[in-house]
Design a protein around this motif. Sequence first.
Motif, PDB file in Angstrom:
ATOM      1  N   THR A  17       0.838  -1.203   0.000  1.00  0.00           N
ATOM      2  CA  THR A  17       0.000   0.000   0.000  1.00  0.00           C
ATOM      3  C   THR A  17       0.866   1.243   0.000  1.00  0.00           C
ATOM      4  O   THR A  17       0.624   2.180  -0.768  1.00  0.00           O
ATOM      5  N   GLN A  21       0.853   3.964  -2.901  1.00  0.00           N
ATOM      6  CA  GLN A  21       0.403   5.285  -2.451  1.00  0.00           C
ATOM      7  C   GLN A  21       1.423   6.364  -2.806  1.00  0.00           C
ATOM      8  O   GLN A  21       1.072   7.419  -3.335  1.00  0.00           O
ATOM      9  N   LYS A  22       2.701   6.076  -2.558  1.00  0.00           N
ATOM     10  CA  LYS A  22       3.758   7.026  -2.910  1.00  0.00           C
ATOM     11  C   LYS A  22       3.892   7.174  -4.425  1.00  0.00           C
ATOM     12  O   LYS A  22       4.075   8.265  -4.940  1.00  0.00           O
ATOM     13  N   ARG A  26      -1.558   9.337  -4.229  1.00  0.00           N
ATOM     14  CA  ARG A  26      -2.959   9.453  -3.831  1.00  0.00           C
ATOM     15  C   ARG A  26      -3.249   8.477  -2.697  1.00  0.00           C
ATOM     16  O   ARG A  26      -2.574   7.464  -2.550  1.00  0.00           O
ATOM     17  N   GLU A  27      -4.240   8.823  -1.927  1.00  0.00           N
ATOM     18  CA  GLU A  27      -4.673   7.975  -0.817  1.00  0.00           C
ATOM     19  C   GLU A  27      -5.545   6.840  -1.373  1.00  0.00           C
ATOM     20  O   GLU A  27      -6.197   6.997  -2.406  1.00  0.00           O
ATOM     21  N   GLN A  31      -9.874   0.725   1.990  1.00  0.00           N
ATOM     22  CA  GLN A  31      -8.741   0.032   2.605  1.00  0.00           C
ATOM     23  C   GLN A  31      -9.211  -0.805   3.784  1.00  0.00           C
ATOM     24  O   GLN A  31     -10.026  -0.356   4.594  1.00  0.00           O
ATOM     25  N   THR A  36      -6.926  -3.246  -0.488  1.00  0.00           N
ATOM     26  CA  THR A  36      -6.700  -1.811  -0.661  1.00  0.00           C
ATOM     27  C   THR A  36      -6.998  -1.499  -2.116  1.00  0.00           C
ATOM     28  O   THR A  36      -6.660  -2.273  -3.006  1.00  0.00           O
ATOM     29  N   PHE A  38      -7.135   1.739  -5.093  1.00  0.00           N
ATOM     30  CA  PHE A  38      -6.840   3.093  -5.544  1.00  0.00           C
ATOM     31  C   PHE A  38      -7.678   3.378  -6.781  1.00  0.00           C
ATOM     32  O   PHE A  38      -7.765   2.534  -7.671  1.00  0.00           O
TER      33      PHE A  38
END
Length: 116
Positions: A17, A21-22, A26-27, A31, A36, A38
């Motif tokens: 995650t 995410q990085k 974006r978050e 989750q 998880t 996106f």
Amino acid sequence: MKLRTVYLKVNDMAASTLFWQKLLEREPHKQSGKWTEFMIDTIRLGLLLNDFGDEYSGSSSVPVFEFEEHALHAFVKRAKENGAVVVVDGLEIEAMKSIVLSSPDGHEFELCMCHA
């Protein structure tokens, strides 16, 4: 018909995650401990915890992300800074205009200027 979700099986949900995410900047949209997700435009990129014992190293499915040239190079740089490694660098090949990287989990993903 439309494509809703592409997901990758992962062994370490927290580390996977954090990588995505990085990389995506974006978050997660959703989750939990085992899933998880996106949102990328209207497609969901999911991470599914491999808690059922499957033996694997990466997968044979390769999500492809399309970019304008100026954005592609910044994304490649961010991917490498977060632990991705280059598998095939076709950016210098006129016919390809893409690069394939591998996440720390071993999942390959392609970044391309497919529209150009």
